[in-house]
Design an enzyme around this catalytic site. Structure first.
Site, PDB file in Angstrom:
ATOM      1  N   ARG A   9      -2.447  -5.247  -8.247  1.00  0.00           N
ATOM      2  CA  ARG A   9      -1.060  -6.191  -7.931  1.00  0.00           C
ATOM      3  C   ARG A   9      -1.289  -7.840  -9.433  1.00  0.00           C
ATOM      4  O   ARG A   9      -0.241  -8.198  -9.835  1.00  0.00           O
ATOM      5  CB  ARG A   9      -1.390  -7.342  -6.938  1.00  0.00           C
ATOM      6  CG  ARG A   9      -0.997  -6.117  -5.109  1.00  0.00           C
ATOM      7  CD  ARG A   9      -1.678  -7.026  -3.914  1.00  0.00           C
ATOM      8  NE  ARG A   9      -3.196  -6.804  -4.413  1.00  0.00           N
ATOM      9  CZ  ARG A   9      -3.942  -7.372  -3.381  1.00  0.00           C
ATOM     10  NH1 ARG A   9      -3.726  -8.069  -2.118  1.00  0.00           N
ATOM     11  NH2 ARG A   9      -5.211  -7.719  -3.453  1.00  0.00           N
ATOM     12  N   HIS A  53       0.939  -1.404  -0.204  1.00  0.00           N
ATOM     13  CA  HIS A  53       0.499   0.324   0.014  1.00  0.00           C
ATOM     14  C   HIS A  53       0.864   1.029  -0.353  1.00  0.00           C
ATOM     15  O   HIS A  53       0.435   2.012  -1.261  1.00  0.00           O
ATOM     16  CB  HIS A  53      -1.341  -0.252   1.034  1.00  0.00           C
ATOM     17  CG  HIS A  53      -2.067  -1.336   1.293  1.00  0.00           C
ATOM     18  ND1 HIS A  53      -2.207  -1.943   2.650  1.00  0.00           N
ATOM     19  CD2 HIS A  53      -3.089  -1.137   0.105  1.00  0.00           C
ATOM     20  CE1 HIS A  53      -2.740  -2.410   2.292  1.00  0.00           C
ATOM     21  NE2 HIS A  53      -3.482  -2.875   1.236  1.00  0.00           N
TER      22      HIS A  53
END
Ligand code: PNS
Length: 164
Positions: free
Chosen positions: A96, A18
């Site tokens: 991702r 993050h």
């Protein structure tokens, strides 16, 4: 006009993946707001919203994110309501994998239709691509070492919870 971007998420807890995305957003946009969003699909939470906000802020110095990045929480209403409130035209989501893109795409189109807010997908560093908050919670609660994947503040908070 300053381009304001919002980086929303559950952040339960924030990971280095993050923070990698938040740092990239801070380099791309004039103003960045990290927003801890209450996600009713993800109950019960490990950390309450105030702790999640604190853990994000406490990780900025370690990860080189400027103090000018704001951190807040949003518990009621649509995410785009917050965007309207602060004049943000962009949402930033870290992706991702193709699965993340597939999950995020309908929300991105919905947010564009609802409020003309665009979504920008950013890729984290490849070494962070397998890191998720849920995996961190699981590995930590079973006694595994998560220190390569989380900032120090989070590692300490997890250790305090699990007693390891
Ligand atoms: O870290 P997460 O749990 O993947 O974050 C998901 C989050 C909070 C960003 C997502 O659930 C979200 O965007 N919620 C906002 C709710 C909303 O406005 N929904 C309607 C339009 S998509």
């Amino acid at each position: 006009m300053a381009q304001i971007a919002v980086v929303p998420g559950s952040f339960d807890p924030v990971t280095l993946g993050h923070l990698d995305v938040i740092g990239r957003a801070a380099r791309l946009f004039d103003e960045v707001h990290v927003l801890v969003v209450h996600n009713p699909d993800k109950q019960p939470a490990m950390f309450d919203a105030a702790d999640r906000v604190r853990l994000i802020r406490d990780s900025f110095a370690e990860t080189g994110i400027p103090d000018s990045v704001r951190v807040g929480e949003w518990t009621a209403g649509l995410l785009v309501d917050y965007c309207r409130q602060v004049g943000a035209g962009v949402l930033v989501k870290g992706v991702r994998s193709g699965d993340d893109v597939a999950y995020e795409t309908p929300m991105a189109i919905m947010n564009r239709h609802l409020a003309d807010v665009e979504t920008v997908f950013l890729l984290p560093e490849a070494s962070r691509a397998h890191v998720s908050s849920s995996l961190i919670r699981q590995v930590s609660s079973l006694g595994g070492d998560v220190t390569p994947y989380v900032p120090t503040a989070v590692a300490e908070a997890l250790a305090a919870r699990t007693g390891s």
